[in-house]
Scaffold this motif. Sequence first.
Motif, PDB file in Angstrom:
ATOM      1  N   TYR A 216       0.802  -1.209   0.000  1.00 30.59           N
ATOM      2  CA  TYR A 216       0.000   0.000   0.000  1.00 30.59           C
ATOM      3  C   TYR A 216       0.844   1.272   0.000  1.00 30.59           C
ATOM      4  CZ  TYR A 216      -3.286  -3.621   1.141  1.00 30.59           C
ATOM      5  OH  TYR A 216      -4.013  -4.766   1.097  1.00 30.59           O
ATOM      6  N   ARG A 217       1.874   1.300   0.818  1.00 29.00           N
ATOM      7  CA  ARG A 217       2.702   2.508   0.905  1.00 29.00           C
ATOM      8  C   ARG A 217       3.446   2.765  -0.400  1.00 29.00           C
ATOM      9  NH1 ARG A 217       4.800   5.562   4.947  1.00 29.00           N
ATOM     10  NH2 ARG A 217       3.839   4.172   6.483  1.00 29.00           N
ATOM     11  N   ARG A 218       4.118   1.747  -0.915  1.00 28.76           N
ATOM     12  CA  ARG A 218       4.897   1.933  -2.138  1.00 28.76           C
ATOM     13  C   ARG A 218       3.996   2.257  -3.327  1.00 28.76           C
ATOM     14  NH1 ARG A 218       8.654  -2.628  -5.113  1.00 28.76           N
ATOM     15  NH2 ARG A 218       9.718  -1.216  -6.578  1.00 28.76           N
ATOM     16  N   ALA A 219       2.851   1.593  -3.409  1.00 30.98           N
ATOM     17  CA  ALA A 219       1.933   1.841  -4.524  1.00 30.98           C
ATOM     18  C   ALA A 219       1.416   3.279  -4.489  1.00 30.98           C
ATOM     19  CB  ALA A 219       0.768   0.859  -4.466  1.00 30.98           C
ATOM     20  N   ALA A 220       1.097   3.771  -3.282  1.00 31.71           N
ATOM     21  CA  ALA A 220       0.620   5.147  -3.167  1.00 31.71           C
ATOM     22  C   ALA A 220       1.715   6.138  -3.538  1.00 31.71           C
ATOM     23  CB  ALA A 220       0.131   5.412  -1.744  1.00 31.71           C
ATOM     24  N   MET A 221       2.969   5.837  -3.174  1.00 28.78           N
ATOM     25  CA  MET A 221       4.071   6.721  -3.519  1.00 28.78           C
ATOM     26  C   MET A 221       4.329   6.723  -5.025  1.00 28.78           C
ATOM     27  SD  MET A 221       4.934   8.275  -0.809  1.00 28.78           S
ATOM     28  CE  MET A 221       3.181   8.176  -0.366  1.00 28.78           C
ATOM     29  N   ILE A 222       4.212   5.574  -5.657  1.00 29.75           N
ATOM     30  CA  ILE A 222       4.381   5.512  -7.104  1.00 29.75           C
ATOM     31  C   ILE A 222       3.273   6.300  -7.798  1.00 29.75           C
ATOM     32  CG2 ILE A 222       4.298   3.950  -9.106  1.00 29.75           C
ATOM     33  CD1 ILE A 222       5.759   1.878  -7.387  1.00 29.75           C
TER      34      ILE A 222
END
Length: 303
Positions: A216-222
Motif C-alpha cells: 500500500y505505501r509503495r503503490a501510493a508513492m508511485i
Amino acid sequence: MTLLARLWIYQAERFPLKKTVPLLLVFSAASICVSARLADRSLPEWPGFLVGFVLAMALFFQMRVCDEFKDAEDDRRYRPERPIPRGLVSPTEVLVLGLLTLPVAAAAAWLWSPPVLWCLLGVWVWLAAMTAEFGAPDWLKARPVLYLVSHMAIMPLIDLLLTSIEWLPAGGAAPQLWLFLVLSFVNGCVLEIGRKLWSPENEIDGVDTYSGLWGYRRAAMIWLCSVGLSFVFLVGTGFATGVGWYTVGVGALALVPCGLAARSYVKAPTFSAQDRMDTIAGLWVFFCYATAGFLPFLIGAFR
C-alpha cells in the motif's frame, strides 16, 4: 427486465456516463484547443468538437468492450458479480454494441476530414494488439510495469487522433505537441494506478492490483510520483501555450488534495480511502485537461 433496463444497469457499473461524459467532453475539447493554441491558429468550427467527443466516447467504450472479452475468464473465476458473469447482459449484446460504434466513429472522422481516418485506424490497430495482449499474455502479465506501459500507450494515440481534428485540416501539428501527448500517457497511468489501489479487505485472489503488487505505501508513492510527473508535463504544456506560470500556480494548488489523499490511504487503506484515491485520480486528470486546454484562452480573454 427489458434490454434497455439491463443496458442501463450495465453502463452504471462498467461505463458510468455521469463520470465518463464530463471527462471525455473536457478531454476531447481540450485536445483540440491545445493543438490550435500551440500552432497559434484559430479554433476549428463547432462540428470539429462534436466529432472529437463522438470519437472519444466511441473509443473508450470500445476499450471497455475489449476488456470484457480479454478479462472474461478472470471475471468468471474471480469477479462473478460483474454484469456478464452474473448474466445481466450477454457477451453477444455487449459485442454488438461495440461493433455498432465502429461505423459511427469512422463516419464522424470521414465527414470532418478523411485523413483523420488514418489516425483512427492506428488507434484501432493498437487496441486490437492490446486485446490480444500482444500475442504474449502470460509473459506480459508477469511484467506488470511493462503491461501498464504497453496498455497506457493507447492514450497518446487517442490524443494524437483528437488533436488531428485540428492539425490535419490546418496543415500540420505544432512541434511542441509531444508535451501534451506525453501528458496523456502519464495521466493514463495516474488513472490506472489510482483505480487499483484497494483496501486489504477488497483484495481478491487472482485479481492483480498495484496495492497487492507493491504494497500500500509503495503503490501510493508511485501513484503520487506519477501525479508529480503529470504536473511537470502540464507545466511544460502551459509554457508552450503561453500560460506557464499561471499553470504552475493552479497546478501546485491542485497537488495538495492529491498528496492528502495519498497520505490518508497510506495511513489507513480503508474502503473509503480506496474510493477517495479513485476519485482524486479522475479529478486530477480532469483538472489537467481543463487547465491545458482552456486556461490559455481564459487568460487571453482577460488580457
